[in-house]
Design a protein around this motif. Structure first.
Motif: not given
Length: 349
Positions: A238-249, A280-287
């Motif tokens: 989750l952290a890696r996906t957010l960082a790659a998208d340039g988002r603070r988390y 972000i949820a879609a990129a991780l396969g979350l529903h």
């Protein structure tokens, strides 16, 4: 805010509910006890024993007012050693309760909490929420932008600030920072040194007051199913996906605590993030799921200030300790217990 006379009346009712088998119940309002005046002096019999309670009523049950009540009740105990001193208020939170218990004093509030320990009596009820939040006088102090200043001060409680430095750190205007500082000075939670620099005098009181007016549910929460068990790897993904998208988390609640205190169990993942959580949820396969069924919860922050002073733990970002504490305090799943553990082990106030 309820007047003292009404609190006294309702506190008397609460005491009678707590002791349904009491006989010969007698009440004396404004009773003189030594050099002090008890708001209420109660006498009754439990079995063959006569009991006396001296009650001090305070309209606000915050630590500052409770410390004043401790002084008064302790004096009455010295003047009347056979009486058991009790503080009464609309709501007595965890820190105020601890102050009273540490001084061997009882308390009862109108929200359902109490602690009474004398002779063969031990009655304790806690965890009830404030039924009449008394935060109106403090509403402006804990408005979203104002909490940026509060959060900065609580994150570095020992630091002395110049007003300009504080405003810059909190990302608010100089005028807004001045208004918050003035309110904190009025409450005597803030002090100035000889160079007129600002520092917290009573960080614990400020933290407690903030928590009484805030819950993590102030933030918008989107919940999701996960295909597998919740793990640290999922947090890292989750952290890696957010960082790659340039988002603070920043992780919070049990996820944040599991990073700050590794012995804490990871029950679910709560994470603040900037922007729309759906991609972000879609990129991780979350529903999407209801909150009760979800294991990953992405929080749209009520104010960007939640991202101030993040901790870096094993390459993952966690909210600052005051924010983590404030989120945990009203979290249903062992949150208050975990918050006190965090405060005791990591915060120092």
């Amino acid at each position: 805010m309820l007047k003292s006379a009404e609190i006294r009346r309702q506190a008397s009712q609460r005491l009678q509910e707590i002791f349904p088998r009491a006989r010969g119940w007698e009440e004396t309002p404004d009773a003189r006890v030594g050099s002090q005046t008890a708001d209420l002096l109660v006498k009754f019999r439990l079995g063959e024993h006569e009991q006396t309670l001296v009650v001090d009523v305070t309209s606000l049950g915050q630590p500052r007012q409770i410390r004043a009540a401790v002084t008064k009740l302790s004096e009455m105990r010295r003047a009347l050693p056979t009486a058991y001193p009790v503080a009464a208020s609309v709501y007595i939170g965890a820190q105020s309760a601890r102050i009273l218990k540490d001084n061997s004093l009882g308390y009862v509030d109108l929200s359902g909490n109490c602690y009474l320990a004398f002779e063969h009596v031990l009655i304790e009820k806690d965890g009830k929420r404030n039924v009449r939040p008394s935060t109106r006088p403090l509403r402006s102090l804990f408005a979203p932008r104002a909490t940026r200043v509060v959060r900065v001060l609580l994150t570095e409680p020992g630091r002395a600030w110049r007003l300009e430095e504080l405003a810059k750190a909190a990302a608010v205007s100089l005028g807004h920072s001045h208004n918050v500082v003035k309110r904190l000075e009025d409450l005597r939670w803030l002090e100035r040194d000889d160079a007129q620099r600002i520092h917290l005098g009573k960080p614990a009181d400020l933290l407690e007051a903030w928590c009484e007016s805030y819950t993590y549910r102030t933030n918008e929460i989107a919940s999701y199913f996960v295909p597998e068990r919740v793990t640290r790897k999922l947090m890292a993904d989750l952290a890696r996906t957010l960082a790659a998208d340039g988002r603070r988390y920043a992780f919070t609640l049990s996820a944040g605590l599991s990073l700050v205190a590794p012995q804490a169990r990871l029950g679910g993942i709560h994470c603040y993030l900037e922007g729309d959580p759906a991609p972000i949820a879609a990129a991780l396969g979350l529903h999407p799921a209801g909150e009760a069924d979800g294991a990953v919860h992405l929080l749209a922050p009520y104010d960007p200030g939640v991202f101030y002073g993040p901790l870096d733990k094993a390459g993952l970002k966690v909210v600052c300790l005051p924010q983590l504490y404030a989120d945990l305090v009203h979290y249903e799943r062992r949150g208050p217990e975990q918050a006190e553990h965090l405060r005791r082990e990591a915060m120092g106030y």
